[in-house]
Design a protein around this motif. Structure first.
Motif, short mmCIF file in Angstrom:
data_model
loop_
_atom_site.label_atom_id
_atom_site.label_comp_id
_atom_site.label_asym_id
_atom_site.label_seq_id
_atom_site.Cartn_x
_atom_site.Cartn_y
_atom_site.Cartn_z
N CYS A 139 3.55 56.31 -14.07
CA CYS A 139 4.76 57.04 -14.47
C CYS A 139 4.35 58.33 -15.18
O CYS A 139 3.49 58.31 -16.07
N GLY A 140 4.98 59.44 -14.79
CA GLY A 140 4.73 60.70 -15.47
C GLY A 140 5.43 60.75 -16.81
O GLY A 140 6.35 59.97 -17.10
N PHE A 141 5.00 61.72 -17.63
CA PHE A 141 5.62 61.85 -18.94
C PHE A 141 7.03 62.43 -18.87
O PHE A 141 7.68 62.62 -19.90
N ASP A 142 7.47 62.74 -17.63
CA ASP A 142 8.88 63.12 -17.43
C ASP A 142 9.76 61.88 -17.22
O ASP A 142 10.98 62.01 -17.02
N GLY A 143 9.12 60.70 -17.23
CA GLY A 143 9.88 59.46 -17.09
C GLY A 143 10.13 59.02 -15.67
O GLY A 143 10.82 58.01 -15.45
N VAL A 144 9.57 59.71 -14.68
CA VAL A 144 9.80 59.38 -13.28
C VAL A 144 8.61 58.62 -12.72
O VAL A 144 7.45 59.02 -12.91
N PHE A 145 8.88 57.52 -12.05
CA PHE A 145 7.82 56.72 -11.43
C PHE A 145 7.18 57.49 -10.27
O PHE A 145 7.88 57.97 -9.37
N ARG A 146 5.85 57.56 -10.29
CA ARG A 146 5.13 58.22 -9.22
C ARG A 146 4.58 57.23 -8.20
O ARG A 146 4.40 57.58 -7.02
N LYS A 147 4.31 56.01 -8.63
CA LYS A 147 3.72 55.03 -7.73
C LYS A 147 4.09 53.62 -8.23
O LYS A 147 4.22 53.39 -9.43
N ALA A 148 4.24 52.71 -7.30
CA ALA A 148 4.57 51.32 -7.66
C ALA A 148 3.90 50.39 -6.67
O ALA A 148 3.63 50.77 -5.53
N ASN A 149 3.63 49.16 -7.11
CA ASN A 149 2.96 48.21 -6.21
C ASN A 149 3.97 47.27 -5.56
O ASN A 149 5.17 47.26 -5.89
N VAL A 161 11.67 52.52 -5.73
CA VAL A 161 11.17 52.63 -7.11
C VAL A 161 10.59 54.02 -7.35
O VAL A 161 10.89 54.67 -8.37
N VAL A 162 9.75 54.47 -6.44
CA VAL A 162 9.11 55.78 -6.60
C VAL A 162 10.18 56.87 -6.60
O VAL A 162 11.07 56.89 -5.75
N GLY A 163 10.08 57.79 -7.60
CA GLY A 163 11.04 58.88 -7.73
C GLY A 163 12.21 58.56 -8.62
O GLY A 163 13.07 59.42 -8.84
N THR A 164 12.28 57.33 -9.13
CA THR A 164 13.38 56.92 -10.01
C THR A 164 12.89 56.94 -11.46
O THR A 164 11.73 56.63 -11.75
N ARG A 165 13.79 57.26 -12.38
CA ARG A 165 13.43 57.24 -13.80
C ARG A 165 13.22 55.79 -14.27
O ARG A 165 13.88 54.87 -13.78
N PHE A 166 12.34 55.65 -15.25
CA PHE A 166 11.99 54.30 -15.74
C PHE A 166 13.20 53.55 -16.29
O PHE A 166 13.31 52.33 -16.17
N ASP A 167 14.16 54.27 -16.92
CA ASP A 167 15.28 53.59 -17.57
C ASP A 167 16.41 53.25 -16.61
O ASP A 167 17.40 52.63 -16.99
#
Length: 802
Positions: free
Chosen positions: A322-332, A346-352
Motif C-alpha cells: 500500500c502506498g502512503f496515499d492509502g491506495v493498495f498497489r498489490k494484493a495476494n 482490491v488493487v487501486g482501492t483505498r485501504f479504508d
C-alpha cells in the motif's frame, strides 16, 4: 504412589485398633457423670426452653415410651418439615422418611439409639408436601443427674439441601468450563506466581494446562511443575510481566519471544481468583512462523524476490503493498479465498474502503503511524467481505520507501473463542435470570395466595368465588406461559415439529395482525409468486406462530400504535454472519417483520435477546418475548437477525431450514371436552403422590376406571397381571428408574395396540429427543385437557385397529 497408599492403610489399621481399645475400656461407650456432677437433664424445663428458643430445628424423643416417640418439636423443626406439633407428637421419626431414604443411614440411627450413644448422619427426609430435603442429623442421649437413667434423646437438624444443589450447579459449570478448556486450539494455562522477600516474581507453577498447551510450547507433563524446572534459563521478563498482572490485576496483551524456548508468542494474560492466590490465566498462540515471515519480508524483500513471490502466492494471510496515499498497489490471492474479493477489485482501492465503519478511527490512526515510518503490530480491525459480512483481521505492517508491506491474519475464530472465554467468566449473569424469574413468579404467587385466602372467607358470594377461582386459573396460565418462554430461550422446550407451508402460516397470521396492531398501523404482506410448494419448513407450528406474534407485538409497541408494518417471506441461500458466527450456507426460508418505529439503540442491540431485558416501562413487557423467538430459532436449526436504525425502524428476520413438501394427512376430529369416560380403564403412572392422586380423582369423576402405579416397573407389572385390561396409559416422563419415554417404548414393544399419553412440565429427554411419536400433555394441565387428550388417543387407537 503405591507406597503412600500402603502407609495410609497401615495408619487406618492403627487408628481402628486404638478405637477398639478405647471402647473396651469405656464399656458401652457412654460417659456417665462423676459423683456430685450434674448434667443437662438436671433441669428438664431448661432443656425444653432452650430447644424452643433456638432457630435451629430440634426434636426430643422419649425412649421410655413405646417406639421412642417424639415428645417435643420446636417451631424451627415444624417450619422445616411442614408438620405442626400436633401432627408430630407421639409419632416415631421414621414417618419423615420415604422411598429415597438410604436404608444404611436409617440403620446408623437405629443402632445408635439401641446403644444409647451419639450419632451424626446425613439422611434424606420428606416435607409434608412430599418434596425431599437432605437433613444432617445430630442425636445425643440425655441422662438423669446421676447418669444412671436415660431420660431422652435430643436431636438437632441442619437442612443441607441448598448446599447439595449448589454442588450440582458448580459441577455443571465446571463441566462447561472443562469442555471449553479442552476444545480451544490456542494454548491455555493457569499459573501460580512465586515471589521473593522483596516482592519480585522469581518463578511460577503450572496449575492447569489444556491439551493444546503441549502443541503450542513443546512442554509435556507440565501440570504441577515449576517453570524453572521445565525451561531452565527462561528469561526474567516473563516472570516480571506475569508477576505484575498477579499483583495489580491489570490484564496484558503482548507479543514476545523466548530464546530459551526458541519461539514467539501472542499472549493474553489476566489475573483470576483471589489476589492472595497470585494466579494468572494465560491464552496464547505460537506465532513463531509469522514473526519469521515478517522478518523475512523486511530483510530480503528486494534481494529474494522469487522466494517472496512464492510466499505471497501460497500464504493464507492477506498480503498487500500500500502506498502512503492509502491506495493498495498489490494484493495476494488470499483476499479471494478469505473475503471473496478478486485481486483486481482490491488493487487501486483505498485501504479504508473495506474497513468496518466502527473501526475507521483505529485504522486511520494505524495508517498515520505506518506513514510516519513506524512498524505496526497486531492492529485488529473488521474487514468487509464481498458478501457483505465482516471478518476480523490482525494486521502487521512494515514501511519502506513510499509504501508499506502489510500482512493480515484472519482471527475471526480466535476472537470468537476469546469471547466464549469471557462469557464463561460471566456465569454470575445467571443471578439476573434467577432474579427475574423470582420476581415474576412471586407476583403470580401473590395473586394465587391472595385469591385462596379470600376463598376461605365465610359466606362468600358466588360471584366473588367465581372471580377468585378465575383469577387463580388465569394466573396458572400466565405462569405456564412464563415457564414456556424460559424453556424456549434455553432451547429446552419439547417441540413437536412437523412440515408445513410457511407462506400459508404467514398469510394466516397477516389476517389477524390487524386485531393486534390497531387501525392506525398499515400492514403490508410480501410473499413470493410461483414457488408456493417450495416454501415448507420443519418446525413446531404453535411455537412458529408464537414467535411471529411476539415479533409483531414488539413492532407495534415500537411504533407506539401508528406506522407501517411489513411482513415478508422469501427463499434464501445463506444466513449472514451474526454474533461472531460465520455465514451459514444452505437452503432457508427467511421471514422478515419490519416496522417504522423508533429503532433500537446500538448499545442495546447485543442485549435484546437476553431474558428479562426490556426497555419498556414496568407493566408493559417482561423481556421474554424476543428470548422465546431466539430459543425457538436456535432449537429449530435456524437463526434470528436484527437490523435497526434509530428513528427509522427495525427489521427482524427469522431464518428456518427449508424442507420438501409432504402430503397432508386427514385431520382427526377433536373429541368433546369433559365428556363421560364410559368406564374406559386408564393406567396412571405418576411418582408424585399429589399429582397422581389428582389425576386419578379427576378421571374417576369423568367416568374413567383407573389404576395408579408410582413407577414404570409397577406399571409393567399391572399390564402383565391382567392382559388387555387397560385401554390407554397416562404416564409422567420424569420418574426414578425407567423414565416415561422408555416406559412408553417398552409398552409399544409389548402392546402395539395400546396408546400411551405422556405428560411433563419439563424434561431434558423430551428437549433433546422429542416424544418419539407419543402424545404429550404439558403440565400444568386442566381437567379439560386431560379428558380430551385421553379420548383422542383411544379414538385413534380404535381407528387403527379397524
Amino acid at each position: 504412589m503405591d507406597a503412600e497408599i500402603e502407609r495410609l492403610r497401615q495408619r487406618e489399621r492403627e487408628l481402628e485398633a486404638r478405637v477398639a481399645r478405647l471402647e473396651a475400656e469405656r464399656g458401652d461407650g457412654l460417659r456417665r457423670p462423676d459423683r456430685g456432677e450434674r448434667t443437662s437433664a438436671a433441669s428438664t424445663d431448661l432443656l425444653f426452653t432452650a430447644a424452643e428458643k433456638t432457630r435451629m430445628p430440634h426434636i426430643i424423643t422419649d425412649p421410655n415410651l413405646p417406639d421412642n416417640p417424639i415428645v417435643f418439636a420446636n417451631r424451627a423443626f415444624q417450619n422445616l418439615c411442614g408438620y405442626d406439633a400436633a401432627e408430630l407428637i407421639g409419632r416415631n421419626c421414621r414417618f419423615l422418611q420415604g422411598p429415597g431414604t438410604d436404608p444404611a443411614d436409617v440403620a446408623k440411627v437405629r443402632d445408635a439409639i439401641a446403644a444409647r450413644r451419639d450419632v451424626v448422619v446425613e439422611i434424606l427426609n420428606y416435607h409434608r408436601d412430599g418434596t425431599p430435603f437432605r437433613n444432617e442429623l445430630y442425636v445425643s442421649p440425655v441422662f438423669d443427674p446421676d447418669g444412671g437413667q436415660l431420660r431422652y434423646f435430643f436431636a438437632s437438624q441442619l437442612d443441607v439441601t441448598r448446599f447439595r444443589t449448589t454442588e450440582g450447579v458448580l459441577a455443571e459449570s465446571e463441566a462447561r468450563y472443562r469442555a471449553l478448556f479442552d476444545a480451544v486450539d490456542s494454548g491455555f494455562c493457569v499459573i501460580e506466581m512465586r515471589f521473593d522477600a522483596q516482592g519480585r516474581a522469581i518463578d511460577c507453577r503450572f496449575m492447569e494446562v489444556n491439551p493444546a498447551f503441549a502443541a503450542q510450547t513443546g512442554l509435556r507433563d507440565a501440570t504441577g511443575r515449576w517453570a524453572s524446572e521445565l525451561v531452565p534459563g527462561l528469561e526474567r521478563s516473563w516472570f516480571d510481566t506475569y508477576g505484575e498482572v498477579a499483583r495489580t490485576g491489570q490484564p496484558v496483551r503482548f507479543e514476545s519471544g523466548s530464546i530459551a524456548m526458541g519461539r514467539w508468542y501472542d499472549v493474553h494474560a489476566l489475573r483470576i481468583g483471589e489476589p492472595e492466590q497470585h494466579r494468572v490465566a494465560i491464552l496464547f498462540n505460537d506465532i513463531t512462523d509469522r514473526r519469521r515471515l515478517e522478518s523475512h519480508l523486511e530483510a530480503t524483500a528486494q534481494e529474494l524476490a522469487d522466494e517472496r513471490d512464492m510466499v505471497w502466492r501460497a500464504s493464507r494471510d492477506l498480503f498487500v503493498v500500500c502506498g502512503f496515499d492509502g491506495v493498495f498497489r498489490k494484493a495476494n490471492a488470499a483476499w479471494t479465498e478469505t473475503l471473496g474479493w478478486d485481486v483486481a477489485e482490491v488493487v487501486g482501492t483505498r485501504f479504508d474502503a473495506f474497513v468496518h465503519p466502527d473501526d475507521y478511527a483505529q485504522a486511520a490512526a494505524a495508517f498515520e503511524r505506518v506513514s510516519a515510518g513506524l512498524p505496526l503490530h497486531d492492529i485488529d480491525v473488521r474487514v468487509r467481505s464481498k458478501d457483505g459480512g465482516y471478518r476480523w483481521l490482525s494486521w502487521n505492517a512494515i514501511p519502506r520507501d513510499d509504501h508499506y508491506y502489510a500482512a493480515g491474519r484472519d482471527i475471526t475464530e480466535r476472537r470468537a473463542l476469546e469471547e466464549q472465554l469471557r462469557q464463561s467468566q460471566k456465569l454470575e449473569a445467571v443471578g439476573q435470570l434467577t432474579g427475574g424469574v423470582a420476581h415474576d413468579f412471586n407476583n403470580l404467587l401473590t395473586v394465587i395466595k391472595s385469591s385462596t385466602d379470600l376463598l376461605k372467607r365465610p359466606n362468600l358470594a358466588e360471584e366473588r368465588r367465581l372471580r377468585y377461582v378465575g383469577a387463580i386459573s388465569d394466573t396458572v396460565d400466565r405462569a405456564a406461559k412464563l415457564t414456556g418462554q424460559l424453556l424456549a430461550f434455553a432451547r429446552r422446550q419439547a417441540l413437536r415439529p412437523e412440515a408445513f407451508a410457511a407462506d400459508r402460516a404467514v398469510a394466516a397470521l397477516a389476517d389477524m395482525v390487524g386485531t393486534l396492531t390497531g387501525a392506525r398501523i398499515q400492514v403490508e404482506l410480501g410473499l413470493p409468486d410461483g414457488e408456493r410448494r417450495d416454501l415448507h419448513v420443519n418446525a413446531d407450528p404453535s411455537q412458529f406462530d408464537t414467535a411471529l406474534v411476539n415479533l409483531v407485538v414488539n413492532a407495534r409497541d415500537a411504533m407506539d400504535g401508528e406506522g407501517r408494518l411489513r411482513i415478508g417471506l422469501r427463499r434464501v441461500g445463506r444466513i449472514p454472519a451474526v454474533r461472531a458466527h460465520p455465514p451459514q450456507r444452505g437452503d432457508f426460508i427467511a421471514i422478515s417483520i419490519s416496522d417504522t418505529g423508533a429503532g433500537i439503540a446500538p448499545e442495546n442491540l447485543e442485549r435484546i435477546f437476553e431474558p428479562f431485558f426490556t426497555t419498556k416501562i414496568v407493566g408493559q413487557g417482561t423481556g421474554l418475548g424476543l428470548s422465546q423467538v431466539f430459543g425457538f430459532a436456535k432449537q429449530s436449526g435456524g437463526e434470528i437477525i436484527v437490523e435497526s436504525a434509530v428513528d427509522e425502524g427495525t427489521t427482524f428476520t427469522l431464518y428456518l431450514p427449508r424442507v420438501a413438501a409432504v402430503e397432508a394427512s386427514d385431520p382427526v376430529a377433536e373429541p368433546e371436552a369433559l365428556a363421560d369416560g364410559h368406564g374406559t380403564c386408564v393406567l396412571v403412572v405418576e411418582d408424585n403422590l399429589d399429582v397422581g392422586a389428582f389425576a386419578q380423582q379427576a378421571l374417576r369423576e369423568l367416568g374413567y376406571s383407573t389404576v395408579w402405579a408410582t413407577d414404570a416397573s409397577k406399571a409393567l407389572a399391572e399390564l402383565e397381571r391382567i392382559p388387555f385390561r387397560f385401554e390407554v396409559v397416562f404416564s409422567d416422563v420424569v420418574m426414578p428408574g425407567m423414565n416415561g419415554v422408555e416406559l412408553a417404548a417398552e409398552i409399544r414393544r409389548r402392546r402395539p395396540d395400546l396408546p400411551v399419553v405422556l405428560t411433563s412440565g419439563y424434561s431434558d429427554v423430551l428437549a433433546a429427543e422429542g416424544t418419539h411419536g407419543f402424545d404429550l400433555l404439558r403440565k400444568p394441565y386442566s381437567v379439560t385437557d386431560l379428558s380430551r387428550v385421553l379420548r383422542r388417543a383411544v379414538q385413534e387407537a380404535r381407528a387403527r385397529g379397524r
